[in-house]
Enzyme design. Structure first.
Site, PDB file in Angstrom:
ATOM      1  N   GLY A  41       0.796  -1.211   0.000  1.00 17.38           N
ATOM      2  CA  GLY A  41       0.000   0.000   0.000  1.00 17.38           C
ATOM      3  C   GLY A  41       0.829   1.261   0.000  1.00 17.38           C
ATOM      4  O   GLY A  41       0.374   2.314  -0.468  1.00 17.38           O
ATOM      5  N   SER A  42       2.057   1.188   0.511  1.00 15.50           N
ATOM      6  CA  SER A  42       2.946   2.343   0.498  1.00 15.50           C
ATOM      7  C   SER A  42       3.628   2.499  -0.857  1.00 15.50           C
ATOM      8  O   SER A  42       3.913   3.611  -1.299  1.00 15.50           O
ATOM      9  CB  SER A  42       4.021   2.205   1.584  1.00 15.50           C
ATOM     10  OG  SER A  42       3.450   2.119   2.864  1.00 15.50           O
ATOM     11  N   SER A  83       7.085   4.552   3.391  1.00 15.03           N
ATOM     12  CA  SER A  83       6.701   3.454   4.276  1.00 15.03           C
ATOM     13  C   SER A  83       5.721   3.988   5.294  1.00 15.03           C
ATOM     14  O   SER A  83       6.080   4.822   6.126  1.00 15.03           O
ATOM     15  CB  SER A  83       7.916   2.844   4.976  1.00 15.03           C
ATOM     16  OG  SER A  83       7.510   1.888   5.946  1.00 15.03           O
ATOM     17  N   SER A  85       4.282   2.640   7.949  1.00 12.15           N
ATOM     18  CA  SER A  85       4.676   2.363   9.328  1.00 12.15           C
ATOM     19  C   SER A  85       6.073   2.876   9.645  1.00 12.15           C
ATOM     20  O   SER A  85       6.404   3.155  10.800  1.00 12.15           O
ATOM     21  CB  SER A  85       4.631   0.860   9.608  1.00 12.15           C
ATOM     22  OG  SER A  85       5.651   0.196   8.871  1.00 12.15           O
ATOM     23  N   THR A  88       9.052  -0.969   7.290  1.00 11.58           N
ATOM     24  CA  THR A  88       9.176  -1.916   6.177  1.00 11.58           C
ATOM     25  C   THR A  88      10.656  -2.210   5.949  1.00 11.58           C
ATOM     26  O   THR A  88      11.414  -1.320   5.553  1.00 11.58           O
ATOM     27  CB  THR A  88       8.552  -1.332   4.896  1.00 11.58           C
ATOM     28  OG1 THR A  88       7.235  -0.870   5.184  1.00 11.58           O
ATOM     29  CG2 THR A  88       8.525  -2.371   3.790  1.00 11.58           C
ATOM     30  N   ARG A 136      -2.740   0.440   3.117  1.00 10.38           N
ATOM     31  CA  ARG A 136      -3.516   0.450   1.881  1.00 10.38           C
ATOM     32  C   ARG A 136      -4.697   1.411   1.946  1.00 10.38           C
ATOM     33  O   ARG A 136      -5.177   1.880   0.913  1.00 10.38           O
ATOM     34  CB  ARG A 136      -4.002  -0.966   1.550  1.00 10.38           C
ATOM     35  CG  ARG A 136      -4.983  -1.570   2.551  1.00 10.38           C
ATOM     36  CD  ARG A 136      -5.178  -3.057   2.228  1.00 10.38           C
ATOM     37  NE  ARG A 136      -6.202  -3.697   3.053  1.00 10.38           N
ATOM     38  CZ  ARG A 136      -5.984  -4.177   4.269  1.00 10.38           C
ATOM     39  NH1 ARG A 136      -4.790  -4.047   4.828  1.00 10.38           N
ATOM     40  NH2 ARG A 136      -6.964  -4.773   4.929  1.00 10.38           N
ATOM     41  N   GLU A 215      -6.112  -8.312  -0.289  1.00 13.43           N
ATOM     42  CA  GLU A 215      -6.046  -8.031   1.152  1.00 13.43           C
ATOM     43  C   GLU A 215      -7.419  -7.866   1.798  1.00 13.43           C
ATOM     44  O   GLU A 215      -7.644  -8.363   2.901  1.00 13.43           O
ATOM     45  CB  GLU A 215      -5.194  -6.786   1.406  1.00 13.43           C
ATOM     46  CG  GLU A 215      -3.728  -6.970   1.038  1.00 13.43           C
ATOM     47  CD  GLU A 215      -2.857  -5.840   1.552  1.00 13.43           C
ATOM     48  OE1 GLU A 215      -2.705  -5.719   2.780  1.00 13.43           O
ATOM     49  OE2 GLU A 215      -2.345  -5.076   0.714  1.00 13.43           O
ATOM     50  N   HIS A 231       0.314  -9.082 -26.845  1.00 15.68           N
ATOM     51  CA  HIS A 231       1.529  -9.668 -27.415  1.00 15.68           C
ATOM     52  C   HIS A 231       1.943 -10.953 -26.697  1.00 15.68           C
ATOM     53  O   HIS A 231       2.999 -11.505 -27.011  1.00 15.68           O
ATOM     54  CB  HIS A 231       2.662  -8.643 -27.375  1.00 15.68           C
ATOM     55  CG  HIS A 231       2.403  -7.457 -28.243  1.00 15.68           C
ATOM     56  ND1 HIS A 231       2.889  -7.351 -29.534  1.00 15.68           N
ATOM     57  CD2 HIS A 231       1.668  -6.336 -28.026  1.00 15.68           C
ATOM     58  CE1 HIS A 231       2.483  -6.201 -30.061  1.00 15.68           C
ATOM     59  NE2 HIS A 231       1.737  -5.567 -29.164  1.00 15.68           N
ATOM     60  N   LYS A 325       5.748 -11.761   8.634  1.00 15.42           N
ATOM     61  CA  LYS A 325       6.656 -10.802   9.260  1.00 15.42           C
ATOM     62  C   LYS A 325       7.197 -11.347  10.584  1.00 15.42           C
ATOM     63  O   LYS A 325       8.371 -11.151  10.920  1.00 15.42           O
ATOM     64  CB  LYS A 325       5.937  -9.472   9.488  1.00 15.42           C
ATOM     65  CG  LYS A 325       5.646  -8.698   8.214  1.00 15.42           C
ATOM     66  CD  LYS A 325       4.934  -7.392   8.517  1.00 15.42           C
ATOM     67  CE  LYS A 325       4.685  -6.589   7.243  1.00 15.42           C
ATOM     68  NZ  LYS A 325       3.953  -5.319   7.509  1.00 15.42           N
TER      69      LYS A 325
END
Length: 331
Positions: A41-42, A83, A85, A88, A136, A215, A231, A325
Site C-alpha cells: 500500500g505504500s 513506508s 509504518s 518496512t 492500503r 487483502e 503480445h 513478518k
C-alpha cells in the site's frame, strides 16, 4: 475498513493540509532521475504518480520494491522512501544504500525506523497520520506528498493541489452512484476469478485493485494492461477452460486511453466472451488523469469491501502477512 473508505475524500483534503506545511530542503546537485522505494500500500503510490506525471515529468522515474536500489543512484538522484509504518524492512534497507550513494533523500512515513533514520541522518521527512494502522487505506496521504515533492524540486510544471481538491469534490458528489456500481460489480465477482484490464497508463490503478481484492476480500485477482497483453497473454485465453468460464473480465476504460488501445479492447471483448468469460465495462469519471484514477481507485476499493462481505471475511486484518513478518523477525 468501511469507515476508512468512506472518509477517502476527507483524507485527500487532510493530505493537502500536510503538504502545505511540508518542510523540504534544496538538493545539493541537479536532479537527473527519481527513484521511489516502497512496497504494498505504500509502494503503489510510486506507480500511480508515474502515471499522473507521465506527460510532464522532467526526469525519468523508477520504482524499487526490494531491499536493493538501482546501480545508477548517485548524488543526482532524488530518492523518495515511502513506508506508512516506517518499519518496512525492504525500504529501510534501500534507504541505507541510497544514503551511502549520496542521493537526495525524502522520507514519507508516519514514523518508525524510517523516521529514526531520517532524524539521525538529517534527511527530509514528511510525516503522515498513522492512526488507521492500514497502509492500503492511507494511499491518499502518500500520493499527495509525492506530488508535492515533485513540485518542490521543479520536476513538474505546477502542483496538483487544485486537481486533488476537485477529486475530493467529485468523489463526494458521486458517492451514492459509486457505491451502487461497486455492489453490483462485487456481486458479479462472487465465486469467480476477477480479471481486470486497462490501458498501460492506468496500470497502477488495476494493480492497486488486485492488491485490495487480495487483502480486503481475501481472494485472488488477475490484472494486465493493453497493448502488452495483446503480445502474449491473449494467447493464453485457452486453458484452463473451467477457470476462463468462471471468470469476470472488467475492462477499465478512461478518457485518456490511447485510441489504438480502445480498438484493441473492442476486438478483445468478443474474444473473452467467446472463451466463456462475462465481460463488463468500467468507465472512469473526472476531468483529468488524477481525477479519473482516484475515481476508479475509490470505486474499486468499495468493490473489495463488498466482496469481503460476500466472502464472509473481515477486510481489515491481514493475518498471513503478519505471520510472515513474525517468522522473518526470527531469522
Amino acid at each position: 475498513m468501511k469507515k476508512l473508505i468512506e472518509d477517502f475524500s476527507k483524507q485527500l483534503n487532510v493530505a493537502l493540509d500536510i503538504a502545505a506545511k511540508a518542510q523540504l530542503t534544496k538538493a545539493a546537485a541537479p536532479i537527473h532521475n527519481i527513484v521511489i522505494a516502497g512496497l504494498g500500500g505504500s509502494g503503489i503510490g510510486g506507480n500511480l504518480v508515474s502515471s499522473f506525471t507521465y506527460d510532464n515529468i522532467a526526469v525519468p522515474i523508477s520504482t524499487t520494491k526490494s531491499y536493493d536500489i538501482p546501480g545508477f543512484v548517485n548524488a543526482n538522484t532524488l530518492f523518495i522512501a515511502c513506508s506508512f509504518s516506517g518499519n518496512t524492512e525492504e525500504t529501510t534497507s534501500a534507504v541505507g544504500k541510497a544514503i551511502a550513494k549520496g542521493a537526495k533523500i525524502v522520507c514519507i512515513t508516519s514514523g518508525g525506523k524510517l523516521g529514526e533514520i531520517a532524524k539521525t541522518n538529517g534527511l527530509d521527512v514528511i510525516l503522515i497520520p498513522g492512526e488507521s494502522n492500514s497502509p492500503r487505506a492511507s494511499i491518499g496521504y502518500g500520493i499527495v506528498q509525492l506530488l508535492t515533492v515533485f513540485n518542490f524540486f521543479g520536476l513538474t510544471p505546477s502542483n496538483s493541489w487544485d486537481s486533488i481538491k476537485a477529486t475530493a469534490a467529485l468523489l463526494d458528489a458521486e458517492e451514492a452512484n459509486i457505491i451502487e456500481t461497486a455492489k453490483v460489480l462485487a456481486g458479479k465477482m462472487k465465486g469467480r476469478l476477477p480479471i481486470l484490464y486497462s490501458d498501460a497508463r492506468f496500470e497502477g490503478v488495476v494493480i492497486r485493485t488486485q492488491q485490495q481484492i487480495n487483502e480486503n476480500s481475501k481472494q485472488l485477482c488477475h490484472v494486465n494492461v493493453f497493448p502488452e497483453m495483446n503480445h502474449n497473454e491473449l494467447v493464453g485465453w485457452v486453458y484452463p477452460e473451467n477457470v476462463l468460464q468462471n471468470s469476470l473480465t472488467v475492462m477499465v476504460t478512461t478518457g485518456f486511453d490511447n485510441e489504438r488501445v480502445a480498438i484493441r479492447m473492442d476486438i478483445c471483448r468478443n474474444i473473452f466472451r467467446e472463451k466463456g468469460s462475462e465481460v463488463v465495462d468500467l468507465p472512469a469519471k473526472g476531468a483529468d488523469v488524477i481525477q479519473q484514477s482516484f475515481y476508479l481507485i475509490h470505486l474499486l476499493d468499495w468493490v473489495s469491501f463488498f466482496l469481503a462481505e460476500i466472502n464472509g471475511v473481515d477486510p481489515f486484518p491481514v493475518e498471513v502477512i503478519n505471520f510472515l513478518k513474525g517468522e522473518l523477525s526470527k531469522r
